[in-house]
Write a protein that holds these residues in place. Structure first.
Motif, short mmCIF file in Angstrom:
data_model
loop_
_atom_site.label_atom_id
_atom_site.label_comp_id
_atom_site.label_asym_id
_atom_site.label_seq_id
_atom_site.Cartn_x
_atom_site.Cartn_y
_atom_site.Cartn_z
N ARG A 11 0.81 -1.22 0.00
CA ARG A 11 0.00 0.00 0.00
C ARG A 11 0.84 1.27 0.00
NH1 ARG A 11 -2.15 4.03 -0.41
NH2 ARG A 11 -4.18 4.77 0.35
N PHE A 12 2.03 1.21 0.62
CA PHE A 12 2.87 2.40 0.76
C PHE A 12 4.24 2.20 0.12
CE2 PHE A 12 0.18 2.15 4.61
CZ PHE A 12 -0.53 3.34 4.48
N ALA A 13 4.89 3.30 -0.21
CA ALA A 13 6.28 3.25 -0.64
C ALA A 13 7.13 2.72 0.52
CB ALA A 13 6.76 4.63 -1.07
N PRO A 14 8.26 2.06 0.24
CA PRO A 14 9.08 1.46 1.30
C PRO A 14 9.45 2.41 2.43
CG PRO A 14 9.80 0.63 -0.81
CD PRO A 14 8.77 1.69 -1.10
N VAL B 59 23.45 7.08 9.10
CA VAL B 59 23.52 6.02 8.10
C VAL B 59 22.19 5.89 7.36
CG1 VAL B 59 23.81 3.53 7.74
CG2 VAL B 59 25.32 4.75 9.32
N ALA B 60 21.08 6.01 8.09
CA ALA B 60 19.76 5.91 7.46
C ALA B 60 19.56 7.01 6.43
CB ALA B 60 18.66 5.98 8.53
N VAL B 61 20.01 8.22 6.75
CA VAL B 61 19.91 9.33 5.79
C VAL B 61 20.72 9.01 4.55
CG1 VAL B 61 20.47 11.75 5.39
CG2 VAL B 61 19.44 11.06 7.57
N LEU B 62 21.93 8.48 4.73
CA LEU B 62 22.78 8.13 3.59
C LEU B 62 22.13 7.03 2.75
CD1 LEU B 62 25.45 8.37 2.06
CD2 LEU B 62 26.44 6.72 3.67
N VAL B 63 21.60 6.00 3.41
CA VAL B 63 20.94 4.91 2.69
C VAL B 63 19.74 5.43 1.92
CG1 VAL B 63 19.52 2.83 3.03
CG2 VAL B 63 21.71 3.06 4.22
N LEU B 64 19.00 6.35 2.51
CA LEU B 64 17.83 6.91 1.84
C LEU B 64 18.24 7.72 0.62
CD1 LEU B 64 14.81 7.44 1.73
CD2 LEU B 64 15.13 9.31 3.36
N LEU B 65 19.31 8.50 0.74
CA LEU B 65 19.77 9.29 -0.40
C LEU B 65 20.24 8.40 -1.55
CD1 LEU B 65 21.74 12.15 1.42
CD2 LEU B 65 19.55 12.33 0.23
N VAL B 66 20.97 7.35 -1.22
CA VAL B 66 21.49 6.46 -2.26
C VAL B 66 20.37 5.66 -2.91
CG1 VAL B 66 22.98 4.45 -2.68
CG2 VAL B 66 23.77 6.30 -1.18
N SER C 219 14.02 3.93 -5.21
CA SER C 219 13.27 2.74 -4.81
C SER C 219 12.54 2.94 -3.48
CB SER C 219 14.21 1.53 -4.70
OG SER C 219 15.23 1.76 -3.73
N MET C 220 13.15 3.68 -2.57
CA MET C 220 12.53 3.89 -1.26
C MET C 220 11.29 4.77 -1.33
SD MET C 220 14.01 2.15 1.17
CE MET C 220 13.74 2.99 2.74
N LEU C 221 11.21 5.61 -2.35
CA LEU C 221 10.08 6.53 -2.46
C LEU C 221 9.08 6.11 -3.53
CD1 LEU C 221 12.03 9.90 -2.11
CD2 LEU C 221 10.46 8.89 -0.44
#
Length: 294
Positions: free
Chosen positions: A168-171, A256-263, A267-269
């Protein structure tokens, strides 16, 4: 041009009989997890003396405490059986054998995770405290609780809740929902003497758990919904050999989470880009619009 015959289609695994899981299932999972673990936790606090007299001190050797920690996993298994019967357990647990993931992600899991704890310890000034086990091989029995107790939670958080939410939602949004709920679920541990959380500050822990959910969601999806990866990730978080780094390790996980999200922002959005199968090889064919209706 495709060489496949126009009349031939690839074989599709037949779904295991049962009702597909929906957002209503996730709500039931959250409510049942809190009801089970928190009720048992309250009883432990009220009857602390009696419980410890029978089962020993609070901690990973106390079977009642273990049941509290296993709450999300036990509820997750119950929901799989409720929706798909006992036959559903096999394809569900088969996700524990999924190991294929890029080398980069394996490096993050096996090397990057410990590095965060050591970086936090360097900031805190505890890096020189020394290895906590002597002789060194005394760490081996201490690894068993790290592998067999806390990681069982993942049968619920990443076994059921995350894949269904990602329908239902983006990751990213699914990760934040699971992270916030899991952080709140841990609250009683801060009120019980004898737990490691009782010596920590809740604010950094809350931020860290949410950040860790974001990191694990990206890794989980890269491994196509592997429960093995989720279990190993959780075991790394509970590693008995890592130095004391609270609260700096939690702040480091946020970075680290911010970095993973940027990279992995695309796909995450992007809705529909995450792993959504609860049962390996037997996907639940539930339209997205039906999921939205709960």
């Amino acid at each position: 041009m495709s060489t496949r015959s126009a009349t031939t289609r690839p074989a599709t695994p037949a779904p295991v009989a049962g009702r597909p899981m929906s957002l209503r299932t996730v709500r039931a999972f959250f409510l049942a997890t809190f009801a089970f673990s928190w009720t048992l936790g309250v009883l432990m606090v009220v009857f602390m003396d009696q419980v410890e007299a029978v089962f020993g001190p609070m901690g990973y050797t106390n079977p009642v405490f273990i049941l509290v920690v296993w709450g999300p996993g036990l509820v997750g298994l119950w929901l799989v059986v409720r929706h798909h019967g006992l036959r559903g357990l096999r394809p569900f647990l088969a996700r524990l054998a999924q190991w294929r993931m890029s080398r980069a992600w394996w490096l993050v899991l096996l090397v990057g995770m410990p590095a965060v704890f050591y970086a936090g310890a360097a900031v805190k000034g505890t890096l020189d405290d020394g290895f906590p086990f002597s002789p060194w091989y005394a760490v081996v029995p201490a690894l068993l609780p790290a592998l067999m107790i806390g990681p069982v939670e993942e049968l619920g958080w990443r076994g059921v809740a995350l894949p269904v939410l990602q329908r239902r939602f983006a990751p990213l949004w699914a990760a934040l929902i699971v992270g916030v709920v899991a952080a709140v679920w841990h609250t009683p541990a801060f009120l019980m003497s004898g737990t490691k959380q009782s010596a920590w500050s809740f604010g950094p822990f809350f931020l860290g758990v949410v950040a860790i959910s974001v990191i694990l969601t990206a890794m989980f999806n890269a491994a196509r919904g592997s429960l093995l990866v989720a279990v190993l990730f959780h075991a790394q978080m509970n590693g008995p050999a890592w130095p004391d780094a609270q609260p700096w390790d939690m702040y480091a996980f946020v970075a680290v989470a911010v970095l993973v999200l940027l990279v992995n922002r695309r796909s995450m959005l992007t809705r529909g880009s995450g792993a959504t199968d609860v049962l390996l090889g037997a996907p639940e064919h539930e339209p997205v619009r039906a999921e939205a209706a709960g």
